[in-house]
Design a protein around this motif. Structure first.
Motif: not given
Length: 289
Positions: A84-92, A113-118, A128-129, A165-169
């Motif tokens: 199982m993969y769960i994608v989450s922000g940091y807030t909760n 997962a790092e994104y460049s549109f923060g 930005s992740h 374990t650090v990926q570009k999104m």
């Protein structure tokens, strides 16, 4: 012919009523984050003109129990050895981790997962992740967790950076394209489906949203089951599944023979150097003064 079933209902009730225990090979999902998306859109000056309305957010005060309920159901339906993969922000994120730790699932990786549109900020660092939590159900006897190390490359050494374990999104949509409020890129999801499932496996997404997980799974010959509570999103994106073009799994890229020979020679040289240094160190340690 694609095999799928998507229910227009709450996933907690839906999984309980429609999905058998120990029947799903892989779960990939991007659940609601428990934040006020409309306020964030105004703050970040986002253009919501192409976003399907009706996104169902979860109130902060009930997010902990909500996470416990849907993750408990996921743990039930996941087969022994399933992932199982769960994608989450940091807030909760803490609520999701608490729920995971209450199950019999075990952690495999915590991926960033790092994104460049923060969004630009002045009083704090720019977020930005995303967090991608990779957990698995302990395998039963004679069952193993699927992880296709060479899903993209013939030589596992070539896939080293692809498995960090650090990926570009990548960005998830094109300007003017109809989308869900929070929608991941199919290119991003593809990697996890390739690594953690095989053709014919059952992939599930409890929060279908823009149906990106569904389309990616079907494109590569997986079966799919999912849930989407927002009727607008369900009616908009469900028809896209019928037109998904089938593809073979990504072609495994073999390294160039000349380059591979150079690499082997370099590795042998490194081994000799390490052995020599180790011998010299041992000699120094046991030399009488």
């Amino acid at each position: 012919m694609h095999v799928y079933k998507v229910y227009n209902q709450n996933c907690i009730e839906g999984m309980r009523d429609n999905v058998e225990s120990n029947s799903v090979d892989l779960i990939f999902t991007d659940p609601p984050y428990g934040i006020d998306g409309d306020k964030l859109d105004a703050h970040y000056n986002r253009d919501e003109s192409n976003v399907v309305p009706g996104y169902v957010e979860v109130p902060l005060e009930t997010y902990g129990q909500f996470s416990m309920d849907w993750i408990t159901q996921c743990a039930r339906v996941l087969r022994p050895g399933g992932s199982m993969y769960i994608v989450s922000g940091y807030t909760n994120l803490h609520h999701i981790l608490n729920a995971l730790h209450s199950t019999d699932l075990t952690e495999v990786n915590h991926i960033i997962a790092e994104y460049s549109f923060g969004v630009s900020t002045t009083k704090k660092y720019v977020s930005s992740h995303y967090h991608v939590l990779f957990w698995s159900k302990p395998p039963a006897k004679k069952q193993q967790r699927t992880f296709n190390t060479n899903a993209y490359y013939a030589d596992s050494k070539d896939s080293y950076h692809d498995r960090l374990t650090v990926q570009k999104m990548p960005r998830s949509h094109k300007p003017g394209q109809i989308k869900n409020k929070n929608q991941l890129s199919e290119d991003f999801i593809e990697k996890f489906i390739m690594y953690s499932s095989n053709r014919g496996d059952i992939v599930m997404d409890p929060f279908c949203g823009g149906f990106t997980t569904a389309r990616t799974a079907l494109r590569y010959g997986r079966q799919f089951v999912g849930f989407e509570q927002n009727t607008n999103a369900y009616d908009t994106f469900l028809p896209t599944l019928a037109t998904v073009e089938s593809k073979d799994d990504p072609v495994v890229v073999s390294p160039d023979p000349v380059e591979l020979a150079k690499r082997v020679k370099m590795r042998e040289g490194w081994k000799r150097d390490r052995a020599k240094k180790k011998a010299e160190l041992n000699s120094d340690l046991f030399t009488e003064n």
